[in-house]
Design a protein around this motif. Structure first.
Motif, short mmCIF file in Angstrom:
data_model
loop_
_atom_site.label_atom_id
_atom_site.label_comp_id
_atom_site.label_asym_id
_atom_site.label_seq_id
_atom_site.Cartn_x
_atom_site.Cartn_y
_atom_site.Cartn_z
N ASP A 156 -41.32 -21.59 -5.89
CA ASP A 156 -39.95 -21.13 -6.15
C ASP A 156 -39.08 -22.33 -6.49
O ASP A 156 -39.10 -23.34 -5.78
CB ASP A 156 -39.40 -20.41 -4.93
CG ASP A 156 -37.93 -20.06 -5.10
OD1 ASP A 156 -37.57 -19.51 -6.16
OD2 ASP A 156 -37.14 -20.36 -4.18
N HIS A 157 -38.31 -22.22 -7.58
CA HIS A 157 -37.45 -23.34 -7.97
C HIS A 157 -36.09 -22.82 -8.42
O HIS A 157 -35.94 -21.66 -8.82
CB HIS A 157 -38.10 -24.15 -9.09
CG HIS A 157 -38.12 -23.45 -10.41
ND1 HIS A 157 -38.91 -22.34 -10.65
CD2 HIS A 157 -37.46 -23.70 -11.56
CE1 HIS A 157 -38.73 -21.94 -11.90
NE2 HIS A 157 -37.85 -22.73 -12.48
N ASP A 158 -35.09 -23.70 -8.34
CA ASP A 158 -33.74 -23.38 -8.80
C ASP A 158 -33.74 -23.43 -10.32
O ASP A 158 -34.01 -24.47 -10.91
CB ASP A 158 -32.74 -24.39 -8.22
CG ASP A 158 -31.29 -24.00 -8.47
OD1 ASP A 158 -31.00 -23.55 -9.59
OD2 ASP A 158 -30.46 -24.16 -7.57
N TRP A 163 -35.03 -27.90 -9.30
CA TRP A 163 -35.54 -28.39 -8.03
C TRP A 163 -36.41 -27.32 -7.36
O TRP A 163 -36.05 -26.15 -7.31
CB TRP A 163 -34.38 -28.75 -7.08
CG TRP A 163 -33.70 -30.02 -7.44
CD1 TRP A 163 -32.54 -30.17 -8.13
CD2 TRP A 163 -34.15 -31.35 -7.12
NE1 TRP A 163 -32.22 -31.50 -8.27
CE2 TRP A 163 -33.19 -32.24 -7.66
CE3 TRP A 163 -35.26 -31.85 -6.45
CZ2 TRP A 163 -33.33 -33.62 -7.54
CZ3 TRP A 163 -35.39 -33.23 -6.33
CH2 TRP A 163 -34.43 -34.09 -6.88
N ARG A 165 -37.84 -25.27 -4.36
CA ARG A 165 -37.22 -24.89 -3.09
C ARG A 165 -38.24 -24.53 -2.02
O ARG A 165 -37.98 -24.72 -0.83
CB ARG A 165 -36.30 -23.69 -3.32
CG ARG A 165 -35.14 -24.00 -4.25
CD ARG A 165 -34.18 -22.85 -4.40
NE ARG A 165 -34.77 -21.69 -5.06
CZ ARG A 165 -34.06 -20.79 -5.75
NH1 ARG A 165 -32.75 -20.93 -5.86
NH2 ARG A 165 -34.66 -19.75 -6.32
N GLY A 166 -39.39 -24.00 -2.41
CA GLY A 166 -40.37 -23.62 -1.42
C GLY A 166 -41.52 -22.85 -2.06
O GLY A 166 -41.58 -22.69 -3.28
N ASP A 181 -31.22 -14.92 -8.38
CA ASP A 181 -30.90 -15.97 -7.41
C ASP A 181 -29.44 -15.92 -6.96
O ASP A 181 -28.85 -16.93 -6.60
CB ASP A 181 -31.20 -17.37 -7.99
CG ASP A 181 -32.69 -17.63 -8.11
OD1 ASP A 181 -33.47 -16.79 -7.64
OD2 ASP A 181 -33.07 -18.67 -8.67
#
Length: 223
Positions: A156-158, A163, A165-166, A181
């Motif tokens: 998972d990314h922004d 970036w 995220r997890g 999001d």
């Protein structure tokens, strides 16, 4: 000189021949719209450059290639143009290798440079490797960072910053994407579920009743 004011012939600075414009490749960046060297000299210079860099000579089809077809130097087969991927980087508009050979070369490169497609995908899209993925997953206890499902496989990314995220499971990762999001949308979804979902309500000690704010409305046909 032609009616448009262009010279009918152009001098090649290497072979010193005056040649028709058709003997030069196009180059829109040059004032006359043509390449600096004629096609034959350009091919010779390209081949010489390849030899200096240790690249083997380009292979040519041993027989004439009919129109609408192309020769693949890897499988050494003449195939229809539909068997080749399109590209703007080539004068012909198609890749040098057929789709099967092109994909095989890509997989070989990913294996040789990255150790496999998984590592290539992670580094190219998210800027992390499998070791980084494993470290993040271990920090989450080996489960999805949202629902706790075991063995999640999705990074998972922004989408604004890139970036990471997890690590999430398929459903949670897709859910965030569907809600764009946006924390406001997610909060509204929670409020909506609380106001429409059947819940157990304590009416007497040890006695529960299923209640819903939507009571009185007919159930859906799928219920």
């Amino acid at each position: 000189m032609s009616d448009s004011g262009e010279l009918d012939s152009v001098l090649c600075p290497q072979c010193r021949r005056d040649l028709p414009r058709s003997e030069f490749h196009s180059n829109r960046r040059r004032p006359n719209g043509l390449a600096y060297y004629c096609k034959r000299c350009a091919a010779e210079r390209s081949e010489a450059s390849r030899r200096r860099r240790g690249i083997s000579a380009q292979r040519r089809a041993p027989v004439p290639v009919p129109d609408g077809s192309k020769w693949c130097p890897d499988c050494e087969t003449i195939k229809p143009l539909t068997a080749f991927a399109r590209t703007r980087a080539s004068a012909s508009g198609y890749h040098s290798y057929c789709l099967l050979c092109h994909n095989a070369r890509g997989n070989e490169t990913k294996q040789r440079l990255y150790g496999g497609s998984r590592e290539y995908h992670l580094r190219r899209r998210y800027g992390v490797g499998q070791a980084d993925f494993d470290e993040m997953l271990a920090g989450q206890g080996g489960v999805c960072a949202i629902c706790g499902a075991p063995d999640p496989q999705h990074v998972d990314h922004d989408h604004r910053t890139g970036w990471v995220r997890g690590i999430l499971c398929f459903n949670c990762n897709g859910g965030l994407g569907q809600f764009r999001d946006n924390p406001v949308f997610l909060a509204e979804a929670i409020t909506y579920l609380k106001g429409t979902t059947w819940q157990r309500v304590l009416i007497h000690p040890g006695v529960f009743q299923m209640c819903s704010p939507m009571r009185g409305r007919p159930p859906s046909r799928s219920s």
